[in-house]
Structures are given as structure tokens and as C-alpha cells.
Design a protein around this motif. Structure first.
Motif, mmCIF file in Angstrom:
data_model
loop_
_atom_site.group_PDB
_atom_site.id
_atom_site.type_symbol
_atom_site.label_atom_id
_atom_site.label_comp_id
_atom_site.label_asym_id
_atom_site.label_seq_id
_atom_site.Cartn_x
_atom_site.Cartn_y
_atom_site.Cartn_z
ATOM 1 N N VAL B 207 2.312 -17.652 -15.632
ATOM 2 C CA VAL B 207 1.122 -16.694 -14.863
ATOM 3 C C VAL B 207 0.164 -16.359 -15.832
ATOM 4 N N SER B 208 -0.864 -16.033 -15.748
ATOM 5 C CA SER B 208 -1.945 -15.469 -16.447
ATOM 6 C C SER B 208 -1.937 -13.865 -16.007
ATOM 7 N N TYR B 209 -2.231 -12.828 -17.084
ATOM 8 C CA TYR B 209 -2.453 -11.618 -16.613
ATOM 9 C C TYR B 209 -3.615 -10.653 -17.357
ATOM 10 N N LEU B 210 -4.485 -10.050 -16.325
ATOM 11 C CA LEU B 210 -5.507 -9.124 -16.826
ATOM 12 C C LEU B 210 -4.674 -8.088 -17.213
ATOM 13 N N PHE B 211 -4.616 -7.542 -18.173
ATOM 14 C CA PHE B 211 -3.658 -6.208 -18.403
ATOM 15 C C PHE B 211 -4.531 -4.798 -18.636
ATOM 16 N N ILE B 212 -4.904 -4.066 -17.612
ATOM 17 C CA ILE B 212 -5.714 -3.028 -18.144
ATOM 18 C C ILE B 212 -4.775 -1.643 -18.561
ATOM 19 N N ALA B 213 -5.166 -0.928 -19.572
ATOM 20 C CA ALA B 213 -4.423 0.172 -19.711
ATOM 21 C C ALA B 213 -5.371 1.047 -20.689
ATOM 22 N N HIS B 214 -4.836 2.202 -21.085
ATOM 23 C CA HIS B 214 -5.582 2.913 -22.173
ATOM 24 C C HIS B 214 -4.854 3.193 -23.068
ATOM 25 N N ASP B 215 -3.449 2.648 -23.052
ATOM 26 C CA ASP B 215 -2.320 3.051 -24.336
ATOM 27 C C ASP B 215 -2.776 1.621 -25.014
ATOM 28 N N ILE B 216 -3.260 1.880 -25.946
ATOM 29 C CA ILE B 216 -3.588 0.809 -26.878
ATOM 30 C C ILE B 216 -2.420 -0.219 -27.619
ATOM 31 N N SER B 217 -1.448 0.736 -27.969
ATOM 32 C CA SER B 217 -0.361 0.272 -28.461
ATOM 33 C C SER B 217 0.466 -0.716 -27.439
ATOM 34 N N MET B 218 0.587 -0.365 -26.256
ATOM 35 C CA MET B 218 1.340 -1.005 -25.278
ATOM 36 C C MET B 218 0.216 -2.506 -25.007
ATOM 37 N N VAL B 219 -0.927 -2.450 -24.974
ATOM 38 C CA VAL B 219 -1.936 -3.450 -24.700
ATOM 39 C C VAL B 219 -1.817 -4.467 -25.816
ATOM 40 N N LYS B 220 -1.820 -4.000 -27.053
ATOM 41 C CA LYS B 220 -1.611 -4.828 -28.333
ATOM 42 C C LYS B 220 -0.348 -5.582 -28.014
ATOM 43 N N HIS B 221 0.732 -4.912 -28.051
ATOM 44 C CA HIS B 221 1.966 -5.398 -27.724
ATOM 45 C C HIS B 221 2.072 -6.646 -26.660
ATOM 46 N N ILE B 222 1.531 -6.623 -25.565
ATOM 47 C CA ILE B 222 1.597 -7.640 -24.486
ATOM 48 C C ILE B 222 0.436 -8.516 -24.448
ATOM 49 N N SER B 223 -0.721 -8.313 -25.068
ATOM 50 C CA SER B 223 -1.915 -9.326 -24.825
ATOM 51 C C SER B 223 -2.095 -10.280 -26.010
ATOM 52 N N HIS B 224 -2.550 -11.086 -25.771
ATOM 53 C CA HIS B 224 -3.048 -12.369 -26.706
ATOM 54 C C HIS B 224 -4.481 -12.148 -27.219
ATOM 55 N N ARG B 225 -5.328 -11.508 -26.359
ATOM 56 C CA ARG B 225 -6.690 -11.163 -26.746
ATOM 57 C C ARG B 225 -6.927 -9.746 -26.105
ATOM 58 N N ILE B 226 -7.731 -8.884 -26.538
ATOM 59 C CA ILE B 226 -8.219 -7.662 -26.080
ATOM 60 C C ILE B 226 -9.531 -7.383 -26.021
ATOM 61 N N GLY B 227 -10.018 -6.990 -24.905
ATOM 62 C CA GLY B 227 -11.450 -6.553 -24.840
ATOM 63 C C GLY B 227 -11.462 -5.195 -24.651
ATOM 64 N N VAL B 228 -12.545 -4.580 -25.435
ATOM 65 C CA VAL B 228 -12.862 -3.192 -25.535
ATOM 66 C C VAL B 228 -13.953 -2.552 -24.749
ATOM 67 N N MET B 229 -13.738 -1.824 -23.759
ATOM 68 C CA MET B 229 -14.917 -1.468 -22.810
ATOM 69 C C MET B 229 -15.417 -0.039 -23.030
ATOM 70 N N TYR B 230 -16.636 0.093 -23.089
ATOM 71 C CA TYR B 230 -17.388 1.474 -23.065
ATOM 72 C C TYR B 230 -18.473 1.530 -22.179
ATOM 73 N N LEU B 231 -18.370 2.492 -21.273
ATOM 74 C CA LEU B 231 -19.317 2.757 -20.221
ATOM 75 C C LEU B 231 -19.985 1.445 -19.644
ATOM 76 N N GLY B 232 -18.876 0.570 -19.136
ATOM 77 C CA GLY B 232 -19.305 -0.620 -18.329
ATOM 78 C C GLY B 232 -19.714 -1.814 -19.147
ATOM 79 N N LYS B 233 -19.590 -1.730 -20.416
ATOM 80 C CA LYS B 233 -19.866 -2.929 -21.262
ATOM 81 C C LYS B 233 -18.869 -3.304 -21.810
ATOM 82 N N LEU B 234 -18.759 -4.672 -22.294
ATOM 83 C CA LEU B 234 -17.595 -5.057 -23.246
ATOM 84 C C LEU B 234 -18.136 -4.754 -24.724
ATOM 85 N N VAL B 235 -17.589 -3.772 -25.563
ATOM 86 C CA VAL B 235 -18.175 -3.830 -27.041
ATOM 87 C C VAL B 235 -17.562 -4.636 -28.177
ATOM 88 N N GLU B 236 -16.272 -5.102 -27.624
ATOM 89 C CA GLU B 236 -15.736 -5.942 -28.677
ATOM 90 C C GLU B 236 -14.685 -6.715 -28.144
#
Lengths: 337, 324
Positions: B207-236
Motif C-alpha cells: 500500500v502507498s501512504y501519504l503520511f501527514i505529521a508535524h513531528d519531523i523525526s517520525m516523518v523522516k523515519h517512515i517516509s521515502h520522500r518528504i514534502g515541506v509545506m508552508y502556508l498552502g505551498k510546497l516549498v521543498e
């Protein structure tokens, strides 16, 4: 000299289901100018301990045993008759907000929504320092400046709903600092905040602690916050302190299986390994019927027969490091943690 | 990546009209404002950002709880962004969601068995006997006991409730699951249990996941790729390890530097980048780059136009600092 000393504190809550034994005989002290961290999961008794110290327990809670000393002054709320309770309440009213101040977890509920921010800031100053309103206002504005609120003059007459979460948390810190307390108790001060705002608030608490030489008790479940802030750490589990030590002793030489488990199940983002987290199986004990022995016994992979029957004594590893676990008993030599 | 692409989000916008009355000035919250990314089969895409940056809105728009204002959501080659509700039934079978609050997302009047069975009943899958069989299997997968089937949600702890929620999302064998802060309401020792469970399910079912969280260490652990959002935009946006080691956008840098590290020697010597101020209101967005009001490197140009998302190596960044 210690600023706060707690001896064998026992706090119970009476509920419909029976008595919840939230804190079951804990002792610790806070030294001058130190930052003490108290770590534990929800329901481990860390907040209740602090509410007991402050005399702010809910109506169904009471301190059944134990002694609390603030700068050698006895402020124990246990075993009081009616007259003694009255003097105790008087004594606490003088201390609370003045010598001991608390920063609460939830900035949304702590502030009174129908009072202006300025009024709430001036309240402790007017009560404790008996100064004129004009002087109190001046001091309140200075405090707002100190905690980094832009344009305090215009913010002074606004209501809490006009502030963001981070700003409200700053106001709560400002109120706590209003009377230059000797001891600041911060109960999960950053849990409701985002990381960038959390960094701002932690920096602020650190700066104030360094500038004023106050002692701080940080209650949190975030090991990252503890690592960056605290000098000494208590680990609480099931209403008891299971391990106590300096930051390096707890993080680098943990002795209790719960502490070890807790450290293994947080991911350190700085490590490159992709290995799976090691969770602690099961869930915390029910404090309505707390286990007779070690509270961690049902989740501990090293549990022995004795763990179910008796609470282990403390073992000392250094002047500062102690742990309550049967594995450290001399008869349990073969077991390896 | 393009061959096993499962989901592609293209210039997605979700606006909310919050004009208070007919005579008031028009007020629009641009919760998600032109976000594009792709998720491959069996991949976990992590989405991080501060509260109010639109990450939950984005997740809810993808499962079509919210209707997108414009843009495309291409799932398995079909654009579902503008499909009507009645045409979405097969999509809803393939895409599921794990909610943040395990106390609010389970119906207190239904037993665990009924909760897990409900999706199968709605989609008319299996016979009643097979459904019961399936519920038993799912309970075992998520680590609950077979006799829990007749109990009500209030008899369970937060971690166990989240397991029930996960069992419900798995009932339809989805290809894609949106996990919206699935562990932030749980204790640390329980968080790891749920994360490991999600990872195990991914290994077993692809299965594929979109994993939304504010805890970056958790997101880094589980994700293959990460998107960083700021005010409605993907900045990186980039590979998780690479993005963590070498963040490019000033916001990502500040965000990563303020993550407390659970190691006293590192944490106490670490230099934190403290951002000035707070998130601007999403109703009155700053002109040009949205981050410029808090950015230590902001120049005049940042106020004039918005930096586009450009490719730098394997990374997508939207900042003028990295423009060639």
C-alpha cells in the motif's frame, strides 16, 4: 541547598469506580538554579505531583501522606485539621504566583477569555506586591517586552482570543514571571505548540532561568525537549519514580528497562539507520488497582517472579543516579539489560 | 518513478470562502494554493509543516472529503478532482484515511466488529460469513484479540482505538491510505507500536501512504520522500534522508534546526535557527514569497514575485536563492 523537597508524597483521587492512586510515595528534591525534568506517559502522575505541591488538586483529589518543603518551610497539605488547613491555604496563597509559579500546558484554557490581557498580567503583581496600578502597568508592559510580544502598548488592552497560541503561551510565561518566582513549574509548556514556536518558547525559558537564577521543573513527555533543557531527570511510571539521574546518565547509561524502552522507541532523526523502532508492548497499569510489585512488570521483557510481588528498593549508581529495578539486585546478576 | 506512479497531484487549490455576510468584503482562505507532487506504488510520502499550513486540508481534498477549487488529482490514470460523488464509489474503495483523533473517529454506538464491517457492507463485498472471517483476520493483523469484536470503542485505550481505525481502513484492501497525524494523540511508547504496524502493513500489502505529521523525526523515519509545506505551498520536496541532511529552503532549515534531538550532548550544543514572528494569516498572504516575512535571507525581489518550484539536483525547491 534545595529549594523544593518532596518526601514520600501520596496523592489519591476518589472516583465512582474507586480510589485512583495517582502518586504512590515519591521523593525528590530540586536544587537551586537547576532545571529538573520529569518524564512519563500520560497518567504516570507527573502533573498530579506538581498540582499537589501547588495545592491545586481538583476537589476529588487529596494528598494522603508525605511532606513538602519549600526553602525549608513546611507546606505539606496532608493530615491537616480544619484550623491547620486554613493556615495552609493562607500560606499557599502567599507563595503561589509569588515564589512558586506555574506555566500551564494549554494556553487556550488557562487565560480568562473575558478579561483583557493587561488586567490578567497585572493581577499577580497587584495581589503580591501591593503596588499602585500605575506601577503594576509599567511592570506588566516590561514583562510583555521581555517575553517578546511586539507593540505591548496596543496589545495590553486586547483579549486572549486576539492572540495566537504561541503568543498566549508567552503571556502565560509572563504572568508566571510577574513576581520573580524562585521556582517555575512548567507543565508541558510547549506541547500545544509547533516546533518553530516551541524553539522560541524554550529559548525564552532558558534565557529567563539563566538571567534570574530561578529553578525550573519541566514536565514533559518529549525526550528531545528534556535533552536540550534539563540538568537532571526523573522518570515516572505508574505513580512512582523508577529512575533518577543527570541528563547524561539517563540518556547514555539508562538502567531501568522502562527508560531503556522509552529511549529505543523514539527515533533520533540524526541517526542514518532505517531500523525499526522498538516499541514497548502493552499499555500502562490501571491505577485503580495498581500492581503490588513493580508497576512496569506487565510490559517488561526481563520480568522475574519477584517483580510481581514486591516493589524493588532503590539502587545507587552514583551520587545522582538511582534506579528502582530488581535487575540491579545482587541476586539477579545473570540477567542482562 | 513514472511507471509505477499511483497518484499525481497537479496544481491543486483548495479555497474556503469565509465571507461573514452578504455585505462584507470577500474573504477567502487559500488553504492549499497550487500544490503538485507524485506518489509511487508502495511508497510513503511524508508531508510536514506547522499547524495551519494546509497539510490536513490537502489530505482531505485528496480523499475528496473537501472539493478542490481547481487542479487535478490523477489516481491510477484517472482524474478524480472534478468527479461527482456518485462516480467516486470505486475511488473511495481504493483510497482510505486514518484520522488523527482516535477518540472522535470511531462511532461510540457501534461495536468494533460493526465498525470494521461497515465499509464492506457499503461496498457490497463478500458474504456475511466472509465478512466476519475478514474482521477476525484484520483484528489479528492490527494486534487486537478476537473477543474484542463485540466490545465498544470506549473500552479501549488510545493506541488500541487507533488500531481499530487502521483495521477499518484495511477492510477494503486499499491501494492508498492517507494517514493524518495518526500518532500525535498517543504516548511515545505507543507511537512506535502504531508506526511499526503501518510499516509492516506496507511491506505485506504494498500500500502507498501519504503520511501527514508535524513531528519531523517520525516523518523522516517512515517516509521515502518528504514534502515541506508552508502556508498552502510546497516549498521543498525530496528524498527523506537527503532532505534531512541537507535542507535547502530557509524554512526547511529553520524547521529542522528547531527539532529537539533526544541526545543531551547534541541537543545542548546544537545551534537553533529561531524564526522571528509567527505564521501570517492565510487570508492576507504576504506578496511574493510567503515565507519572506520570517525569512532571514529575504531580499526586495522576494516581495515582488513568487519563486517557482525549481529542480536543484534531485530536489524541488521554491526559493530565489537557488535560481540559476
Amino acid at each position: 541547598m534545595s529549594i523544593l523537597k518532596v518526601e514520600n508524597l501520596v496523592t489519591n483521587f476518589s472516583t465512582d469506580q474507586g480510589t485512583v492512586q495517582a502518586v504512590r510515595g515519591i521523593s525528590f528534591e530540586v536544587k537551586q538554579q537547576e532545571v529538573l525534568g520529569i518524564v512519563g506517559e500520560s497518567g504516570s502522575g507527573k502533573s498530579v505531583t506538581m498540582f499537589s505541591v501547588m495545592g491545586l488538586l481538583a476537589d476529588n483529589g487529596r494528598v494522603d501522606d508525605g511532606k513538602i518543603y519549600f526553602e525549608e518551610q513546611d507546606i505539606s497539605p496532608s493530615h491537616l485539621d480544619k484550623a491547620a488547613r486554613k493556615t495552609y491555604e493562607k500560606q499557599m496563597q502567599k507563595l503561589r504566583g509569588n515564589d512558586i509559579a506555574m506555566i500551564f500546558q494549554d494556553p487556550m484554557t488557562f487565560l480568562n477569555p473575558v478579561l483583557k490581557i493587561g488586567k490578567q498580567l497585572m493581577e499577580p503583581i497587584l495581589i503580591h506586591d501591593k503596588c499602585s496600578k500605575k506601577e503594576a502597568k509599567e511592570r506588566a508592559l516590561n514583562l510583555m517586552n521581555l517575553v517578546g510580544i511586539p507593540s505591548p502598548q496596543s496589545r495590553f488592552n486586547q483579549y486572549p482570543h486576539q492572540f495566537s497560541g504561541g503568543m498566549r503561551q508567552r503571556i502565560i510565561i509572563a504572568i508566571a514571571l510577574a513576581c520573580n518566582p524562585k521556582l517555575i513549574i512548567a507543565d508541558e509548556p510547549t506541547t500545544a505548540l509547533d516546533v518553530t514556536i516551541q524553539a522560541q518558547v524554550l529559548e525564552l525559558i532558558q534565557k529567563i532561568q539563566a538571567d534570574r537564577g530561578s529553578s525550573v521543573i519541566m514536565i514533559t513527555h518529549d525526550l528531545g525537549v528534556v535533552a536540550s533543557m534539563c540538568d537532571r531527570i526523573l522518570i515516572m511510571y505508574g505513580g512512582k519514580i523508577v529512575e533518577e539521574g543527570t541528563d547524561r546518565e539517563i540518556f547514555y547509561k539508562p538502567k531501568h528497562p522502562y527508560t531503556i524502552g522509552l529511549l529505543a522507541c523514539v527515533h533520533n532523526p540524526d541517526s542514518t539507520s532505517k531500523e525499526a523502532l522498538v516499541p514497548i508492548p502493552g499499555s500502562p497499569p490501571d491505577l485503580l488497582n495498581p500492581p503490588v510489585g513493580c508497576p512496569f512488570v506487565d510490559r517488561c521483557e526481563h520480568a522475574m517472579l519477584v517483580c510481581k510481588q514486591m516493589m524493588p528498593d532503590e539502587t545507587r549508581f552514583s551520587d545522582t543516579h538511582l534506579c528502582r529495578c530488581w535487575l540491579n539486585h545482587k541476586f539477579a546478576k545473570e540477567a542482562k539489560v | 518513478m513514472s511507471e509505477n506512479k499511483l497518484l499525481a497531484v497537479n496544481q491543486l487549490q483548495v479555497y474556503f470562502d469565509i465571507t461573514p455576510s452578504m455585505f462584507a468584503k470577500k474573504a477567502i482562505v487559500k488553504a492549499v494554493d497550487g500544490v503538485s507532487f507524485e506518489i509511487g506504488k508502495g511508497e510513503t510520502f511524508g508531508l510536514v509543516g506547522e499547524s495551519g499550513c494546509g497539510k490536513t486540508t490537502l489530505g482531505k481534498a485528496i480523499v475528496r472529503i473537501y472539493n478542490p477549487t481547481s487542479g487535478n488529482i490523477i489516481f491510477d490514470g484517472v482524474d478524480i478532482a472534478n468527479k461527482k460523488n456518485k462516480d467516486l464509489k470505486s475511488y473511495r474503495k481504493q483510497v482510505q484515511m486514518v484520522f488523527q483523533d482516535p477518540y472522535a473517529s470511531l462511532n461510540p454506538r457501534m461495536t468494533v466488529g460493526e465498525i470494521i464491517k461497515e465499509p464492506m457492507e457499503i461496498h457490497n463485498l463478500y458474504t456475511p460469513a466472509e465478512r466476519n472471517q475478514k474482521v477476525q483476520e484484520l483484528l489479528e493483523i492490527v494486534g487486537l484479540k478476537p473477543d474484542h469484536i463485540r466490545r465498544y470503542p470506549n473500552e479501549f485505550s488510545g493506541g488500541q482505538r487507533q488500531r481499530i481505525g487502521i483495521a477499518r481502513t484495511l477492510a477494503l484492501d486499499p491501494d492508498f491510505v492517507v494517514c493524518d497525524e495518526p500518532v500525535s494523540a498517543l504516548d511515545v511508547s505507543i507511537q512506535a507500536q502504531i508506526i511499526n504496524l503501518l510499516e509492516k502493513i506496507q511491506r505485506d500489502t504494498g500500500v502507498s501512504y501519504l503520511f501527514i505529521a508535524h513531528d519531523i523525526s517520525m516523518v523522516k523515519h517512515i517516509s521515502h520522500r518528504i514534502g515541506v509545506m508552508y502556508l498552502g505551498k510546497l516549498v521543498e520536496c525530496g528524498e527523506s534522508e537527503d532532505l534531512y541532511r541537507n535542507p535547502l529552503h530557509p524554512y526547511t532549515k529553520a524547521l529542522l534546526s528547531s527539532v529537539p534531538i533526544p541526545d543531551p550532548d547534541i541537543a545542548k550544543s546544537k545551534k537553533r535557527i529561531i524564526l522571528e514572528g509567527e505564521l501570517p494569516s492565510p487570508i492576507n498572504l504576504p506578496s511574493g514569497c510567503r515565507f519572506r516575512t520570517r525569512c532571514p535571507y529575504a531580499t526586495e525581489r522576494c516581495g515582488e514575485s513568487e519563486p517557482p518550484l525549481t529542480q536543484v539536483g534531485t530536489r524541488d525547491v521554491s526559493c530565489f536563492l537557488y535560481e540559476k
